[in-house]
Structures are given as structure tokens and as C-alpha cells.
Scaffold this motif. Structure first.
Motif, PDB file in Angstrom:
ATOM      1  N   LEU A   1       0.828  -1.196   0.000  1.00 42.52           N
ATOM      2  CA  LEU A   1       0.000   0.000   0.000  1.00 42.52           C
ATOM      3  C   LEU A   1       0.867   1.252   0.000  1.00 42.52           C
ATOM      4  N   GLU A   2       1.975   1.231   0.722  1.00 44.93           N
ATOM      5  CA  GLU A   2       2.862   2.399   0.762  1.00 44.93           C
ATOM      6  C   GLU A   2       3.465   2.667  -0.619  1.00 44.93           C
ATOM      7  N   GLU A   3       3.868   1.603  -1.323  1.00 43.94           N
ATOM      8  CA  GLU A   3       4.446   1.779  -2.656  1.00 43.94           C
ATOM      9  C   GLU A   3       3.418   2.313  -3.643  1.00 43.94           C
ATOM     10  N   GLU A   4       2.216   1.760  -3.617  1.00 42.72           N
ATOM     11  CA  GLU A   4       1.179   2.202  -4.547  1.00 42.72           C
ATOM     12  C   GLU A   4       0.757   3.636  -4.255  1.00 42.72           C
ATOM     13  N   ALA A   5       0.626   3.981  -2.977  1.00 39.14           N
ATOM     14  CA  ALA A   5       0.246   5.348  -2.618  1.00 39.14           C
ATOM     15  C   ALA A   5       1.332   6.333  -3.042  1.00 39.14           C
ATOM     16  N   ARG A   6       2.594   5.957  -2.862  1.00 43.55           N
ATOM     17  CA  ARG A   6       3.694   6.837  -3.256  1.00 43.55           C
ATOM     18  C   ARG A   6       3.684   7.065  -4.762  1.00 43.55           C
ATOM     19  N   GLU A   7       3.442   6.015  -5.538  1.00 48.33           N
ATOM     20  CA  GLU A   7       3.419   6.153  -6.998  1.00 48.33           C
ATOM     21  C   GLU A   7       2.281   7.068  -7.438  1.00 48.33           C
ATOM     22  N   LEU A   8       1.107   6.903  -6.829  1.00 47.22           N
ATOM     23  CA  LEU A   8      -0.024   7.768  -7.162  1.00 47.22           C
ATOM     24  C   LEU A   8       0.255   9.209  -6.741  1.00 47.22           C
TER      25      LEU A   8
ATOM     26  N   PHE B   1      -0.025  11.056   3.903  1.00 42.97           N
ATOM     27  CA  PHE B   1       0.203   9.622   4.111  1.00 42.97           C
ATOM     28  C   PHE B   1       1.625   9.200   3.755  1.00 42.97           C
ATOM     29  N   CYS B   2       2.171   9.810   2.713  1.00 45.41           N
ATOM     30  CA  CYS B   2       3.463   9.372   2.186  1.00 45.41           C
ATOM     31  C   CYS B   2       4.615  10.114   2.866  1.00 45.41           C
ATOM     32  N   ALA B   3       5.689   9.396   3.095  1.00 48.81           N
ATOM     33  CA  ALA B   3       6.859   9.988   3.745  1.00 48.81           C
ATOM     34  C   ALA B   3       7.713  10.773   2.755  1.00 48.81           C
ATOM     35  N   ASP B   4       7.826  10.276   1.517  1.00 47.51           N
ATOM     36  CA  ASP B   4       8.663  10.938   0.513  1.00 47.51           C
ATOM     37  C   ASP B   4       7.901  12.076  -0.151  1.00 47.51           C
ATOM     38  N   GLU B   5       8.664  12.952  -0.822  1.00 50.12           N
ATOM     39  CA  GLU B   5       8.080  14.062  -1.559  1.00 50.12           C
ATOM     40  C   GLU B   5       8.648  14.089  -2.969  1.00 50.12           C
ATOM     41  N   PRO B   6       7.840  14.482  -3.950  1.00 50.81           N
ATOM     42  CA  PRO B   6       8.356  14.592  -5.325  1.00 50.81           C
ATOM     43  C   PRO B   6       9.347  15.740  -5.439  1.00 50.81           C
ATOM     44  N   GLU B   7      10.302  15.587  -6.347  1.00 48.46           N
ATOM     45  CA  GLU B   7      11.313  16.626  -6.534  1.00 48.46           C
ATOM     46  C   GLU B   7      10.758  17.808  -7.316  1.00 48.46           C
ATOM     47  N   ARG B   8       9.794  17.542  -8.203  1.00 54.73           N
ATOM     48  CA  ARG B   8       9.290  18.606  -9.078  1.00 54.73           C
ATOM     49  C   ARG B   8       7.770  18.646  -9.000  1.00 54.73           C
ATOM     50  N   VAL B   9       7.226  19.839  -8.726  1.00 55.11           N
ATOM     51  CA  VAL B   9       5.774  20.037  -8.658  1.00 55.11           C
ATOM     52  C   VAL B   9       5.458  21.244  -9.537  1.00 55.11           C
ATOM     53  N   PRO B  10       5.147  21.034 -10.825  1.00 53.44           N
ATOM     54  CA  PRO B  10       5.029  22.165 -11.752  1.00 53.44           C
ATOM     55  C   PRO B  10       3.762  23.004 -11.604  1.00 53.44           C
ATOM     56  N   VAL B  11       2.623  22.393 -11.242  1.00 54.17           N
ATOM     57  CA  VAL B  11       1.361  23.141 -11.152  1.00 54.17           C
ATOM     58  C   VAL B  11       1.249  23.780  -9.774  1.00 54.17           C
ATOM     59  N   ARG B  12       0.911  25.044  -9.726  1.00 55.90           N
ATOM     60  CA  ARG B  12       0.996  25.800  -8.479  1.00 55.90           C
ATOM     61  C   ARG B  12      -0.041  25.350  -7.450  1.00 55.90           C
ATOM     62  N   GLU B  13      -1.220  24.927  -7.871  1.00 54.44           N
ATOM     63  CA  GLU B  13      -2.189  24.411  -6.898  1.00 54.44           C
ATOM     64  C   GLU B  13      -1.638  23.171  -6.206  1.00 54.44           C
ATOM     65  N   ASN B  14      -0.996  22.294  -6.980  1.00 53.97           N
ATOM     66  CA  ASN B  14      -0.382  21.097  -6.398  1.00 53.97           C
ATOM     67  C   ASN B  14       0.745  21.483  -5.444  1.00 53.97           C
ATOM     68  N   ARG B  15       1.502  22.485  -5.840  1.00 53.19           N
ATOM     69  CA  ARG B  15       2.626  22.929  -5.015  1.00 53.19           C
ATOM     70  C   ARG B  15       2.137  23.450  -3.670  1.00 53.19           C
ATOM     71  N   ALA B  16       0.977  24.117  -3.657  1.00 56.28           N
ATOM     72  CA  ALA B  16       0.434  24.627  -2.402  1.00 56.28           C
ATOM     73  C   ALA B  16       0.125  23.488  -1.440  1.00 56.28           C
ATOM     74  N   ILE B  17      -0.391  22.388  -1.969  1.00 58.71           N
ATOM     75  CA  ILE B  17      -0.727  21.251  -1.106  1.00 58.71           C
ATOM     76  C   ILE B  17       0.543  20.596  -0.572  1.00 58.71           C
ATOM     77  N   VAL B  18       1.566  20.453  -1.406  1.00 57.27           N
ATOM     78  CA  VAL B  18       2.837  19.912  -0.932  1.00 57.27           C
ATOM     79  C   VAL B  18       3.447  20.843   0.110  1.00 57.27           C
ATOM     80  N   ASN B  19       3.290  22.143  -0.087  1.00 60.57           N
ATOM     81  CA  ASN B  19       3.819  23.108   0.881  1.00 60.57           C
ATOM     82  C   ASN B  19       3.118  23.026   2.233  1.00 60.57           C
ATOM     83  N   GLU B  20       1.856  22.599   2.244  1.00 54.55           N
ATOM     84  CA  GLU B  20       1.166  22.424   3.525  1.00 54.55           C
ATOM     85  C   GLU B  20       1.921  21.418   4.393  1.00 54.55           C
ATOM     86  N   VAL B  21       2.359  20.324   3.790  1.00 58.85           N
ATOM     87  CA  VAL B  21       3.112  19.308   4.520  1.00 58.85           C
ATOM     88  C   VAL B  21       4.468  19.862   4.932  1.00 58.85           C
TER      89      VAL B  21
END
Length: 701
Positions: free
Chosen positions: A163-170, A195-215
Motif C-alpha cells: 500500500l505504501e508503494e502504490e500510494a507513493r506512486e499515485l 500519508f506518504c513519507a517521501d516528496e516529489p522533486e518537481r511540482v510544476p502546477v501551483r495548486e499542487n505545489r500549495a498542497i505539498v507546501n502544507e506538509v
């Protein structure tokens, strides 16, 4: 999280099989699960069956219950779909005769007759109208079992990792998307980020970036911001608001540490050039300033400048304002000089710049320089735009992020063929350069007519969903639309209807609660409340259809909106003529998705017949504003016809185009790239797979 992975990726998270001999009866339980899945149109892949067979039988049963629940909801089989007319699609009465019969019965009842006013008869006052007159068990008894045929849908569930691997890929797939995501995808992204411990290196869309920034903010890590608006999106997100900034947010109180981090990030990016973005969201900046207290941080002066601009104390002209002023004054050269520093803005205005009378060669020279500095999505969007400028359009369609659409006549001056040819060639060259080396390219012919997902904001995730403009063949002799809704707090009446037009989008005919049938279609009956849920159907016999254009629509007649109801979804089924069965059969469902948005009229797709008498679905994902109450198909015929025609006649950029560019690359890689509707089981190990769920990953950076 497990259900999320199953629904979004059609993969079952299983993980590794424990070492040692297989205990219990796992193989028997796996076969039982496969048989149960087949009843709703799903099946286990060979690899998944093999993995499940190596588990304990009790474990397989527990997992099977969760998997079956997830796919049943995905296909819409988690509710009971009753029909008003118990024999539907047989024995559907004539509309007026049915109404007259109800009125006759009412007049024979002394108590009811006193409520009926002869001059104005309200259907809702007639006993039996709009409410089920039989139970679901009665409906099942009146219909034969579905006759299984080879054409029934079978969606394969693949073996997943842990589940951790699949969630990370999604998570990485959604966060790294080059196209903006739908509201539902943003909610999924937020859940995955926590849920996921890792973070993507690149987040091009700004709405997505805001959610990653929350973490990142919660964990005390550096923020990913390069504009002042990035900080505003983050503040909205952590306050439980809208990171797209389309709706105002009520900001919460921030802790001192949070205020310091947000103001430091703002001070780092608030250059004079970027302060021009502040007036666009002036009121939200004012409210945020009341929460951040920038006056308490004198060492961060540039952060304070942001709020001074919002209050009007400091002036900051936006780039768009300066460009518009130059263009209005006829100074196209000055506008070009301003736009050269913002390549994305230059390409988005390319059509306008080419129509100003300035040297087309100079404008295209500037565009060629800018093309190397913009995202692949901008290049593809401009490519689609320009290929539709070769001929006058029936109308221009404008669609906002919520799918709300309106149309207007196309009054733009044409562009020269040579100018268009040079611009298109330039774009194709840059797109090809950015595409990955495909290696051995394997294409499923069924995916070639799928439109590229240049924006996913209006597309609600679900079963069989494709981007706007995609074409899907209709396999089957009977086409059946369905809608199901359940009200939350007040009486809610949705109406399923179908507008039918000739090849010139005229000569209208409709099926709805005011017309139960014609020579080739039947309506299941009008339900006017849904305390425990209600379903409506329209059955179309395609071989007998006298109209080549069929537009299914869902109207809110009264009550709760699509995003206010406890549940609301739409879909369609296809069957062969000899198949009977219930009005709703999950294994025949080809498409199902939730209804949402502020519009009062939903237009999911249009069904078209081509010159070879084949039927196709073309995806729309549109919502009309409609009226606050009493929407019906007769009142929206002209608007719906113009919108649908504008999209049907538009030449959307499809997978076929990217496939041609991929073939043109000189491949030297040893891997395999597969693009299709569903990945086959015999692909080589390490193959790159692109299906509709991951098609956004094919858009180059």
C-alpha cells in the motif's frame, strides 16, 4: 487509502507473500473473489490471482470484501437502482395518457379531489406521481437475469505492490502532473501528501505545489515558492480554503512560527516585478495581512510591501496591464519587448499579437525564442488552438475551471496560412525535442482518438472517463443513460433528459419527463424526491434512431445542487438487443462518474453517428448555469445545441498527434513504451505504460 488506489489505478495493493508453505485455502478464496468481481464487470489479472492464492484464505476474504466494495462504488453498483415503471424499458405508457390516468384516479378519491384545482393541475399533488410504487425486490422479480455476452465490460484489476508503494506512486504522479487537477484529485493529493513519507522533486502546477507546501510547513521544511501568489495559495490551503483562489477563504489564526515562515517566504519573492500579481487578489491579501501582522517583522520589509499594494498605499502595475496599455496604443513592439521576459504570457497572446498588424515575422521570431522557456502544456495548448484557426469556427466556447461553459460567435480576423504553418511547425519541433525516447513504441488503436489531458479541472474521476474532446466507440445495440441521486436535507428533483438533433443541429426532439418516448427511445419515469435515493434511465435503440446527434443532460428541477446532495452520479450502459436483465446491470456500465459543480445543468457528453452508421461518444464535461428552479430540456435547447456543436466541430489535439511525433524520433533506447486504454499482461519488464489514468504523465515538461 486502499480503496483510493484500487479506484484510481485499478491495482490491488497486496505486497509480498509470506515465506514458507501456503496455509489455509487461499486459492479457493481467490477464485471465489474472481467470480464475485466478474458479476460487476471486473476480473483479477493472472498475476493478482497467483499472488492471492499464496495468502491465507481468511486474508483473501477480508481483502476481497474491501476490493469488491471499492469496484462496486466505482461502477455505481453500491446502491439499489429502482425504476418508476417496473417493466422499463417495456410497457412505458404515453405521457399524456399516463397523466390523465393519474388525474382520473385522483378525482375518484374524495379527499384528493378537494386538493386538485381544475384550472391548474400540479402533478406533485396527484397520488403516485414521482414516487416509487413498488419495491426493489418487485423490480428484480419482474426482470430476467442478464444474459452474459462476450461484449460485456471486463475491467482487469492488476497486482500492486504494498500500500505504501502504490500510494507513493499515485502521489508522485498527481503531484508531478503538468496539467491542473480536478477538485477531487486535489483532495486525493492532500490525503496522499499526509500519508506518504517521501516528496516529489518537481511540482510544476501551483495548486499542487500549495498542497505539498502544507506538509512542508507542518514539518518545518523549506517551502517551494517563487511568486507571491504561491504564499497566498499556501495560506488558503492551511486554512481549509481553496488553493485555486477561485473562492474567498476565511483565514484561521496562525501560530507565531507559521507567521514567521510565511512572511519570510513572502519577503524572499516579493520583488518589484512580482508585486504586480497582488492586485488580482487584493481582498484576500488584505484579509491575510490581518492574520500575519507584518508590522511585527520590520526586518522583512518586502513582505510588508505586498500588503501595502493590496491596501492601495503602494502602486504596482501588473505585466498584463502594461501589455494591454501598449497594445491599446498600437505599440505592439513595446508589448513584445515586455512579453519577452515572460515566455508563457507571450505564447498565450500569440494569436492576438499576430492580429495587431505588426510584422508577423517579428512576432514569430519572438515566439520561437520564447518556446524554449515554457511548459509543454502551454506548447500543446497553443498547438491545438492554432490548428483550429485554419477555418472559421461555428462558435467560441469558454469553459471555466468548474466546467461552466458559454459560447459566443467567432469574430476574430483569420490568420494567414503561411503564418499558421510556420507557427505550427515551430511548436511541433519543440514538442518533439522534449518528448522522451520511446524505445519500442506499442500503441493500442483505441487510444489514438483520446484527447490529450491539457486540463483536468472539469473532468470528475470515475470509470471510463476521458478528457474533453475524446472520442469513444459505442459497442452495442442498446444505449442506456442513468442518473442516481440522494438528497441530503431537502426535497430534490433531478431530471434525466436527452436532446436529439439532425446533422445540422436542428429539428429537435427530446425524451424527458414531458415526453416519455418516441420511435426509438424510452424514459423510465419521473421521480421527484430522493430521500432514500432515486434513479432515472433513458433507453435508446441505436439501430432505430432517426437523429444522428443525441445529447444526454441532467437538470436540477428543484432542490440541492450537484455538490450539495448526499450523492449524485451519471453514467451509461450498452447492451445487445437480446440481453434483458435489470434496468441497471453493472457489467454493462461503460462510464460512471459523480456529478458536481455550481451549474444547474450537466452535459457529460454527446453521442454521434458517423457516415458509416457507427456511433461514438464525444466527451464534453460541461455545466450550464441554468435557472435556480424548474430547469428542463425545452428551455436550454438553443444553448446546449450551440455549445455541443462548437466542441464537436473543434479539432482537439489527440494522442494520435503525440504518437506521430514519438515515431519521428530516432529511438536508440532498449525499453518499451506502451500507450493504450488498458495495459496488457505480456508487456516486457520495465516498460513505460500510459493509460487514461496516467496519460497526463505523457505531457512533456
Amino acid at each position: 487509502m486502499e480503496s483510493l488506489v484500487i479506484a484510481r489505478r485499478l491495482r490491488v495493493p497486496v505486497g509480498a507473500v509470506p515465506a514458507g508453505p501456503t496455509p489455509g485455502w487461499g486459492e479457493i478464496a481467490a477464485r471465489q473473489l474472481d467470480a464475485a468481481l466478474l458479476s460487476v464487470g471486473f476480473a483479477c489479472s493472472p498475476a493478482l490471482l497467483e499472488r492471492l492464492s499464496g495468502l491465507r484464505g481468511e486474508t483473501v476474504l477480508d481483502l476481497g470484501v474491501r476490493v469488491l466494495a471499492a469496484v462496486r462504488e466505482l461502477v455505481g453498483d453500491h446502491v439499489q437502482h429502482n425504476a418508476y415503471f417496473i417493466d422499463f424499458p417495456e410497457n412505458v405508457p404515453d405521457t399524456l395518457e399516463f397523466w390523465a390516468g393519474l388525474l382520473r384516479e385522483a378525482l375518484l378519491d374524495v379527499v384528493v379531489a378537494e386538493r386538485v384545482q381544475p384550472a391548474t393541475v400540479n402533478l406533485l399533488t396527484l397520488p403516485g406521481y414521482g414516487r416509487y410504487q413498488h419495491g426493489y425486490a418487485d423490480l428484480l422479480a419482474a426482470h430476467a437475469e442478464l444474459v452474459p455476452l462476450a461484449g460485456d465490460r471486463v475491467t482487469v484489476l492488476d497486482l500492486g505492490g504494498s500500500l505504501e508503494e502504490e500510494a507513493r506512486e499515485l502521489y508522485f504522479s498527481l503531484a508531478g502532473s503538468e496539467a491542473p487537477l480536478a477538485e477531487e484529485d486535489l483532495a486525493v493529493l492532500r490525503a496522499l501528501a499526509g500519508f506518504c513519507a517521501d516528496e516529489p522533486e518537481r511540482v510544476p502546477v501551483r495548486e499542487n505545489r500549495a498542497i505539498v507546501n502544507e506538509v512542508r510547513l507542518a514539518a518545518g521544511r523549506p517551502l517551494l515558492v517563487d511568486t507571491v501568489t504561491d504564499v497566498l495559495r499556501l495560506a488558503c490551503g492551511v486554512s481549509g480554503g481553496d488553493v485555486t483562489l477561485s473562492a474567498p477563504t476565511r483565514f484561521r489564526s496562525f501560530r507565531r512560527a507559521e507567521r514567521r515562515v510565511l512572511l519570510q517566504a513572502l519577503d524572499a519573492v516579493a520583488t518589484p516585478a512580482k508585486l504586480g500579481d497582488v492586485p488580482r487578489h487584493r481582498e484576500q491579501w488584505k484579509r491575510l495581512g490581518e492574520r500575519l501582522h507584518p508590522h511585527e517583522y520590520p526586518r522583512l520589509p518586502r513582505a510588508a510591501h505586498v500588503f501595502e499594494v493590496a491596501r492601495g498605499v503602494r502602486r504596482a502595475a501588473s505585466l498584463d496591464g502594461r501589455v494591454e496599455a501598449a497594445l491599446s496604443a498600437g505599440r505592439t513592439g513595446d508589448a513584445l519587448a515586455l512579453l519577452e521576459n515572460t515566455p508563457g504570457a507571450l505564447l498565450r497572446r500569440l494569436d492576438h499579437l499576430l492580429r495587431t498588424g505588426h510584422s508577423a515575422s517579428a512576432v514569430l521570431d519572438a515566439a520561437e525564442q520564447a518556446a524554449t522557456g515554457v511548459s509543454g502544456r502551454v506548447l500543446l495548448s497553443l498547438r491545438e488552438h492554432l490548428q483550429n484557426r485554419l477555418a472559421p469556427a461555428a462558435g467560441r466556447v469558454f469553459v471555466n475551471r468548474h466546467g461552466r461553459a458559454w459560447a459566443a460567435p467567432d469574430a476574430r480576423a483569420p490568420l494567414g496560412e503561411q503564418v499558421l504553418a510556420r507557427a505550427v511547425a515551430m511548436l511541433d519541433e519543440e514538442i518533439t525535442r522534449r518528448l522522451p525516447d520511446p524505445g519500442e513504441l506499442i500503441l493500442d488503436p483505441g487510444v489514438l482518438d483520446v484527447a490529450l489531458p491539457l486540463s483536468g479541472k472539469a473532468v470528475v474521476p470515475g470509470l471510463g472517463m476521458l478528457p474533453r474532446g475524446s472520442l469513444s466507440p459505442v459497442d452495442g445495440e442498446l444505449l442506456r443513460f442513468f442518473v442516481h441521486w440522494r438528497q441530503a436535507a431537502q426535497r430534490t428533483d433531478y431530471d434525466l433528459s436527452a436532446l436529439m438533433l439532425d446533422a445540422d443541429y436542428g429539428n429537435p426532439e427530446h425524451i424527458s419527463w414531458t415526453n416519455y418516448g418516441n420511435d426509438f427511445a424510452e424514459y423510465s419515469g419521473d421521480l421527484t424526491s430522493a430521500k432514500d435515493g432515486a434513479s432515472e434511465f433513458i433507453n435508446v435503440r441505436l439501430a432505430d434512431a432517426t437523429r444522428p446527434i443525441i445529447i444526454p443532460q441532467v437538470f436540477i428541477f428543484t432542490g440541492e445542487g450537484f455538490d450539495e446532495a448526499a450523492e449524485a452520479f451519471f453514467g451509461y450502459m450498452t447492451r445487445d438487443a437480446e440481453q434483458e436483465g435489470r434496468p441497471f446491470e453493472p457489467r454493462t456500465v461503460r462510464m460512471k462518474s459523480d456529478l458536481r459543480g455550481a451549474g444547474r445543468v450537466a452535459l457529460p457528453f454527446v453521442v454521434l453517428r458517423d457516415d458509416d452508421s457507427r456511433w461514438w461518444v464525444k466527451w464534453l464535461h460541461l455545466y450550464l448555469k441554468g435557472y435556480p428552479h424548474f430547469n428542463q430540456v425545452e428551455g436550454h435547447r438553443v444553448t446546449a445545441s450551440l455549445l455541443v456543436r462548437s466542441i464537436v466541430e473543434r479539432d482537439h489535439l489527440r494522442v494520435r498527434h503525440l504518437a506521430d511525433l514519438l515515431r519521428a524520433k530516432n529511438s536508440t533506447a532498449g525499453h518499451t513504451t506502451y500507450i493504450g486504454l488498458q495495459a496488457p499482461a505480456d508487456l516486457p519488464e520495465g516498460a513505460r505504460v500510459y493509460t487514461p489514468a496516467t496519460l497526463h504523465e505523457l505531457i512533456p515538461a
